[in-house]
Design an enzyme around this catalytic site. Structure first.
Site, PDB file in Angstrom:
ATOM      1  N   TYR A 177     -13.708  12.282  -6.502  1.00 13.06           N
ATOM      2  CA  TYR A 177     -12.475  11.809  -7.159  1.00 13.06           C
ATOM      3  C   TYR A 177     -11.620  13.006  -7.584  1.00 13.06           C
TER       4      TYR A 177
ATOM      5  N   PRO B 286     -25.736   1.570 -20.862  1.00 14.99           N
ATOM      6  CA  PRO B 286     -26.302   2.672 -20.066  1.00 14.99           C
ATOM      7  C   PRO B 286     -25.647   4.015 -20.362  1.00 14.99           C
TER       8      PRO B 286
ATOM      9  N   THR C 262      -4.979  14.186 -13.540  1.00 16.65           N
ATOM     10  CA  THR C 262      -6.109  14.167 -14.468  1.00 16.65           C
ATOM     11  C   THR C 262      -6.570  15.578 -14.847  1.00 16.65           C
ATOM     12  N   ASP C 263      -7.262  15.674 -15.980  1.00 17.32           N
ATOM     13  CA  ASP C 263      -7.853  16.958 -16.368  1.00 17.32           C
ATOM     14  C   ASP C 263      -9.084  17.296 -15.518  1.00 17.32           C
ATOM     15  N   GLU C 264      -9.595  16.307 -14.779  1.00 17.20           N
ATOM     16  CA  GLU C 264     -10.823  16.560 -13.997  1.00 17.20           C
ATOM     17  C   GLU C 264     -10.613  17.587 -12.884  1.00 17.20           C
TER      18      GLU C 264
ATOM     19  N   THR D  15      -6.319   6.931  -0.296  1.00 13.88           N
ATOM     20  CA  THR D  15      -5.258   6.585  -1.259  1.00 13.88           C
ATOM     21  C   THR D  15      -4.753   7.818  -2.007  1.00 13.88           C
TER      22      THR D  15
ATOM     23  N   ASN E 198      -9.163  11.725 -20.798  1.00 10.90           N
ATOM     24  CA  ASN E 198      -9.641  10.326 -20.728  1.00 10.90           C
ATOM     25  C   ASN E 198      -8.804   9.379 -21.577  1.00 10.90           C
TER      26      ASN E 198
ATOM     27  N   HIS F   8     -22.355  15.647 -12.746  1.00 17.33           N
ATOM     28  CA  HIS F   8     -21.656  15.234 -13.970  1.00 17.33           C
ATOM     29  C   HIS F   8     -21.032  16.417 -14.714  1.00 17.33           C
TER      30      HIS F   8
ATOM     31  N   ASN G 253     -20.378  11.464 -25.492  1.00 17.70           N
ATOM     32  CA  ASN G 253     -20.483  10.053 -25.096  1.00 17.70           C
ATOM     33  C   ASN G 253     -21.299   9.258 -26.103  1.00 17.70           C
TER      34      ASN G 253
ATOM     35  N   LYS H 156      -7.846  14.173  -6.341  1.00 16.67           N
ATOM     36  CA  LYS H 156      -6.693  14.320  -7.222  1.00 16.67           C
ATOM     37  C   LYS H 156      -6.163  15.754  -7.178  1.00 16.67           C
TER      38      LYS H 156
ATOM     39  N   ASP I  95       0.839  -1.196   0.000  1.00 18.99           N
ATOM     40  CA  ASP I  95       0.000   0.000   0.000  1.00 18.99           C
ATOM     41  C   ASP I  95       0.876   1.248   0.000  1.00 18.99           C
TER      42      ASP I  95
HETATM   43  P1  NAD Z   1      -6.813   2.107 -12.240  1.00 21.84           P
HETATM   44  O1  NAD Z   1      -7.943   2.263 -11.291  1.00 21.84           O
HETATM   45  O2  NAD Z   1      -6.991   1.247 -13.441  1.00 21.84           O
HETATM   46  O3  NAD Z   1      -5.536   1.545 -11.454  1.00 21.84           O
HETATM   47  C1  NAD Z   1      -5.150   2.017 -10.190  1.00 21.84           C
HETATM   48  C2  NAD Z   1      -4.059   1.091  -9.659  1.00 21.84           C
HETATM   49  O4  NAD Z   1      -3.648   1.598  -8.368  1.00 21.84           O
HETATM   50  C3  NAD Z   1      -4.545  -0.348  -9.421  1.00 21.84           C
HETATM   51  O5  NAD Z   1      -3.565  -1.255  -9.864  1.00 21.84           O
HETATM   52  C4  NAD Z   1      -4.705  -0.425  -7.909  1.00 21.84           C
HETATM   53  O6  NAD Z   1      -4.524  -1.726  -7.383  1.00 21.84           O
HETATM   54  C5  NAD Z   1      -3.611   0.526  -7.443  1.00 21.84           C
HETATM   55  N1  NAD Z   1      -3.873   1.083  -6.100  1.00 21.84           N
HETATM   56  C6  NAD Z   1      -5.028   1.629  -5.639  1.00 21.84           C
HETATM   57  N2  NAD Z   1      -4.890   2.005  -4.362  1.00 21.84           N
HETATM   58  C7  NAD Z   1      -3.606   1.717  -4.007  1.00 21.84           C
HETATM   59  C8  NAD Z   1      -2.846   1.892  -2.816  1.00 21.84           C
HETATM   60  N3  NAD Z   1      -3.383   2.447  -1.716  1.00 21.84           N
HETATM   61  N4  NAD Z   1      -1.557   1.483  -2.796  1.00 21.84           N
HETATM   62  C9  NAD Z   1      -1.004   0.912  -3.911  1.00 21.84           C
HETATM   63  N5  NAD Z   1      -1.681   0.714  -5.052  1.00 21.84           N
HETATM   64  C10 NAD Z   1      -2.956   1.111  -5.109  1.00 21.84           C
HETATM   65  O7  NAD Z   1      -6.391   3.576 -12.654  1.00 21.84           O
HETATM   66  P2  NAD Z   1      -5.900   4.134 -14.053  1.00 21.84           P
HETATM   67  O8  NAD Z   1      -7.066   4.441 -14.903  1.00 21.84           O
HETATM   68  O9  NAD Z   1      -4.827   3.253 -14.567  1.00 21.84           O
HETATM   69  O10 NAD Z   1      -5.271   5.522 -13.585  1.00 21.84           O
HETATM   70  C11 NAD Z   1      -3.920   5.606 -13.130  1.00 21.84           C
HETATM   71  C12 NAD Z   1      -3.616   7.026 -12.712  1.00 21.84           C
HETATM   72  O11 NAD Z   1      -3.817   7.902 -13.819  1.00 21.84           O
HETATM   73  C13 NAD Z   1      -4.523   7.559 -11.600  1.00 21.84           C
HETATM   74  O12 NAD Z   1      -3.743   8.342 -10.742  1.00 21.84           O
HETATM   75  C14 NAD Z   1      -5.548   8.406 -12.330  1.00 21.84           C
HETATM   76  O13 NAD Z   1      -6.016   9.437 -11.506  1.00 21.84           O
HETATM   77  C15 NAD Z   1      -4.720   8.936 -13.473  1.00 21.84           C
HETATM   78  N6  NAD Z   1      -5.467   9.255 -14.703  1.00 21.84           N
HETATM   79  C16 NAD Z   1      -6.318   8.342 -15.262  1.00 21.84           C
HETATM   80  C17 NAD Z   1      -6.973   8.641 -16.469  1.00 21.84           C
HETATM   81  C18 NAD Z   1      -7.896   7.664 -17.137  1.00 21.84           C
HETATM   82  O14 NAD Z   1      -8.544   8.024 -18.116  1.00 21.84           O
HETATM   83  N7  NAD Z   1      -7.981   6.417 -16.696  1.00 21.84           N
HETATM   84  C19 NAD Z   1      -6.751   9.887 -17.073  1.00 21.84           C
HETATM   85  C20 NAD Z   1      -5.900  10.804 -16.459  1.00 21.84           C
HETATM   86  C21 NAD Z   1      -5.244  10.467 -15.290  1.00 21.84           C
HETATM   87  O1  DAU Z   2     -10.715  12.843 -17.675  1.00 22.53           O
HETATM   88  C1  DAU Z   2      -9.846  11.925 -17.095  1.00 22.53           C
HETATM   89  C2  DAU Z   2     -10.630  10.959 -16.251  1.00 22.53           C
HETATM   90  O2  DAU Z   2     -11.327  10.103 -17.140  1.00 22.53           O
HETATM   91  C3  DAU Z   2      -9.771  10.143 -15.297  1.00 22.53           C
HETATM   92  O3  DAU Z   2      -9.158  11.006 -14.376  1.00 22.53           O
HETATM   93  C4  DAU Z   2     -10.621   9.107 -14.561  1.00 22.53           C
HETATM   94  O4  DAU Z   2      -9.787   8.300 -13.751  1.00 22.53           O
HETATM   95  C5  DAU Z   2     -11.321   8.257 -15.584  1.00 22.53           C
HETATM   96  O5  DAU Z   2     -12.182   7.341 -14.937  1.00 22.53           O
HETATM   97  C6  DAU Z   2     -12.130   9.118 -16.551  1.00 22.53           C
HETATM   98  O6  DAU Z   2     -13.243   9.737 -15.874  1.00 22.53           O
HETATM   99  P1  DAU Z   2     -14.700   9.828 -16.549  1.00 22.53           P
HETATM  100  O7  DAU Z   2     -15.702   9.969 -15.492  1.00 22.53           O
HETATM  101  O8  DAU Z   2     -14.700  10.833 -17.640  1.00 22.53           O
HETATM  102  O9  DAU Z   2     -14.732   8.371 -17.227  1.00 22.53           O
HETATM  103  P2  DAU Z   2     -15.883   7.268 -17.368  1.00 22.53           P
HETATM  104  O10 DAU Z   2     -15.367   6.245 -18.320  1.00 22.53           O
HETATM  105  O11 DAU Z   2     -16.383   6.818 -16.053  1.00 22.53           O
HETATM  106  O12 DAU Z   2     -17.036   8.083 -18.086  1.00 22.53           O
HETATM  107  C7  DAU Z   2     -16.830   8.716 -19.335  1.00 22.53           C
HETATM  108  C8  DAU Z   2     -18.117   9.431 -19.688  1.00 22.53           C
HETATM  109  O13 DAU Z   2     -19.128   8.444 -19.959  1.00 22.53           O
HETATM  110  C9  DAU Z   2     -18.662  10.290 -18.565  1.00 22.53           C
HETATM  111  O14 DAU Z   2     -19.256  11.453 -19.126  1.00 22.53           O
HETATM  112  C10 DAU Z   2     -19.738   9.424 -17.924  1.00 22.53           C
HETATM  113  C11 DAU Z   2     -20.259   8.592 -19.087  1.00 22.53           C
HETATM  114  N1  DAU Z   2     -20.733   7.244 -18.734  1.00 22.53           N
HETATM  115  C12 DAU Z   2     -19.930   6.440 -18.011  1.00 22.53           C
HETATM  116  C13 DAU Z   2     -20.341   5.175 -17.646  1.00 22.53           C
HETATM  117  C14 DAU Z   2     -19.452   4.277 -16.824  1.00 22.53           C
HETATM  118  C15 DAU Z   2     -21.988   6.807 -19.168  1.00 22.53           C
HETATM  119  O15 DAU Z   2     -22.720   7.543 -19.856  1.00 22.53           O
HETATM  120  N2  DAU Z   2     -22.392   5.553 -18.816  1.00 22.53           N
HETATM  121  C16 DAU Z   2     -21.623   4.724 -18.057  1.00 22.53           C
HETATM  122  O16 DAU Z   2     -22.079   3.591 -17.749  1.00 22.53           O
END
Ligand code: NAD
Ligand code: DAU
Length: 399
Positions: A182, A237, A156-158, A114, A211, A317, A281, A186, A73
């Protein structure tokens, strides 16, 4: 399971290793695979293996002598300090996080733990390690290690909040205005990193990315969820009116950007990373369905678009994200190589070729999540009233 268990001991000591956190997740595992393929040097992967972490993602490198997996962790200060001491990495690449917005709405606690406490723990340990290099600096080798050390915080851009349809894309100076638990967690972690640079001189860099999509993404996120559901003839959905916009980036392009920033990024800077692929979307779901119609011609669920079901919107949202990545392009010469069309085709093909992976991650607790997140949502549709939700003025429309 013990939290400090090192499943494979490899002498990765030396200036070339990196410590990755969260390397068993979606982006982290793509990064580790890409890093090792590019011969980037030894990798130590610290991951807690939450529901989102999957060692299967890294099965192809499990026996690689340059890869070490540590099950633990990031909130475990002793473990983190020990790993830095033992492996002497040239960089920490920090992915570990709770990453799903819907989960943060239903249960924000783990996000604060975390994403905020975990990042704080890492920063504190990294500072201790970096300072210890200063004490040893008489040795030429240590001086070199100190000069090279980087803490790369993957964000993230969020954190920037939401955009109106006409607003310019997020740039590095856009004020923070996070709207979900979330995003707020971040944003907090980004601020901590900034403070550690400014106050303690830790050589950190932040990236804020849009994303991602691609192989190994857990099917709770939009694109893999739509692929997995459509293949089984389940409802697709779509939240609210489906007109929310995201800026999509193929995950390997993100990994390349991170490597570039690690090599050439300026300490203390923030770099926005994005694909320049703004899509609603509904457009994304429509494209996924068209690809499935083409690639699975024998499917009895064709046309897959008929499976779309509008459901109650996500609370709070964000309407639109868009990234201005010109700083990264101009200063460091990075460019996304994948278009949305080519990246999405590769992604759908990967999910079709890896049905066993999807099956493995969607059994058990996943079903419970689906019931929890989607069970209470009623049928919705365009104009189901979310825009009336109150919002703090600093966010939307201010940029
Ligand atoms: P993910 O949820 O797929 O993976 C997260 C990983 O972190 C997992 O392997 C999990 O086991 C590990 N983890 C969680 N809590 C932990 C802890 N306390 N100690 C050690 N490990 C731990 O996430 P992702 O989509 O791969 O995103 C990775 C990073 O990139 C995140 O910081 C996220 O905010 C950032 N990010 C994601 C996106 C996206 O679109 N997915 C976009 C921009 C930034
Ligand atoms: O912008 C970067 C972020 O993108 C990352 O920081 C996050 O970790 C990552 O999860 C992602 O966030 P979003 O909320 O944008 O991603 P998600 O895939 O959950 O949703 C994308 C869009 O689709 C969002 O507008 C919500 C919509 N959505 C999502 C789900 C899961 C739906 O309409 N239906 C769904 O079932």
């Amino acid at each position: 399971m013990r939290s400090d268990q090192t499943t494979k001991k490899v002498a990765s000591n030396g200036a070339d290793s990196i410590l990755v956190t969260g390397g068993a997740g979606f982006i982290g595992s793509n990064f580790v695979l890409d890093w090792l393929a590019a011969d980037g040097g030894p990798v130590v992967n610290l991951d807690k293996l939450t529901y989102a972490g999957n060692p299967e993602n890294l099965a192809s490198v499990a026996a690689n002598s340059k890869y070490t997996f540590v099950h633990g962790d990031i909130c475990d200060a002793e473990l983190v300090a020990r790993l830095l001491r033992e492996h002497r990495p040239r960089a920490v690449v920090h992915f570990a996080a709770e990453s799903h917005v819907d989960r943060s709405i239903l249960g924000p606690e783990t996000f604060l733990r975390t994403n905020i406490d975990g990042t704080f723990t890492l920063l504190r340990a990294a500072r201790g390690y970096y300072d210890s290099l200063a004490e040893e600096e008489e040795e030429e080798e240590e001086e070199e290690e100190r000069k090279r050390f980087r803490f790369l915080h993957v964000s993230t851009d969020e954190v920037y909040g939401t955009l109106t349809p006409e607003a310019p894309a997020f740039h590095e100076e856009t004020p923070y205005a996070p709207n979900s638990p979330y995003a707020a967690s971040k944003a907090s972690s980004d601020h901590l990193v900034r403070a550690w640079v400014h106050t303690y001189g830790l050589p950190a860099i932040i990236t804020n990315c849009s994303n991602n999509y691609g192989p190994y993404q857990f099917p709770e996120k939009l694109i893999p969820l739509m692929i997995a559901n459509a293949l089984q003839g389940k409802a697709l959905p779509v939240y609210g009116d489906g007109q929310q916009v995201r800026d999509w980036l193929y995950v390997v392009d993100h990994c390349r950007a991170l490597r570039t920033v690690l090599e050439r990024g300026r300490v203390g800077e923030t770099y926005n990373v994005g694909g320049g692929n703004q899509r609603s979307n509904l457009e994304v779901v429509t494209t996924v369905c068209a690809l499935l119609d083409e690639l699975v011609p024998e499917s009895k669920f064709r046309p897959h678009l008929q499976l779309v079901k509008y459901v109650t919107d996500r609370p709070g949202h964000d309407r639109r994200y868009a990234i201005d990545a010109r700083k990264l392009e101009r200063e460091l010469g990075w460019r996304a190589q994948e278009s949305f069309e080519t990246g999405l085709r590769k992604t759908v093909e990967w999910y079709l070729a890896n049905a066993a992976w999807v099956e493995g991650v969607t059994s058990g607790a996943y079903q419970q999540w689906v019931r929890q997140n989607y069970g209470g949502r009623e049928a919705g549709g365009p104009g189901d009233g979310v825009e009336e939700r109150p919002t703090i003025a600093a966010g939307e429309g201010s940029r």
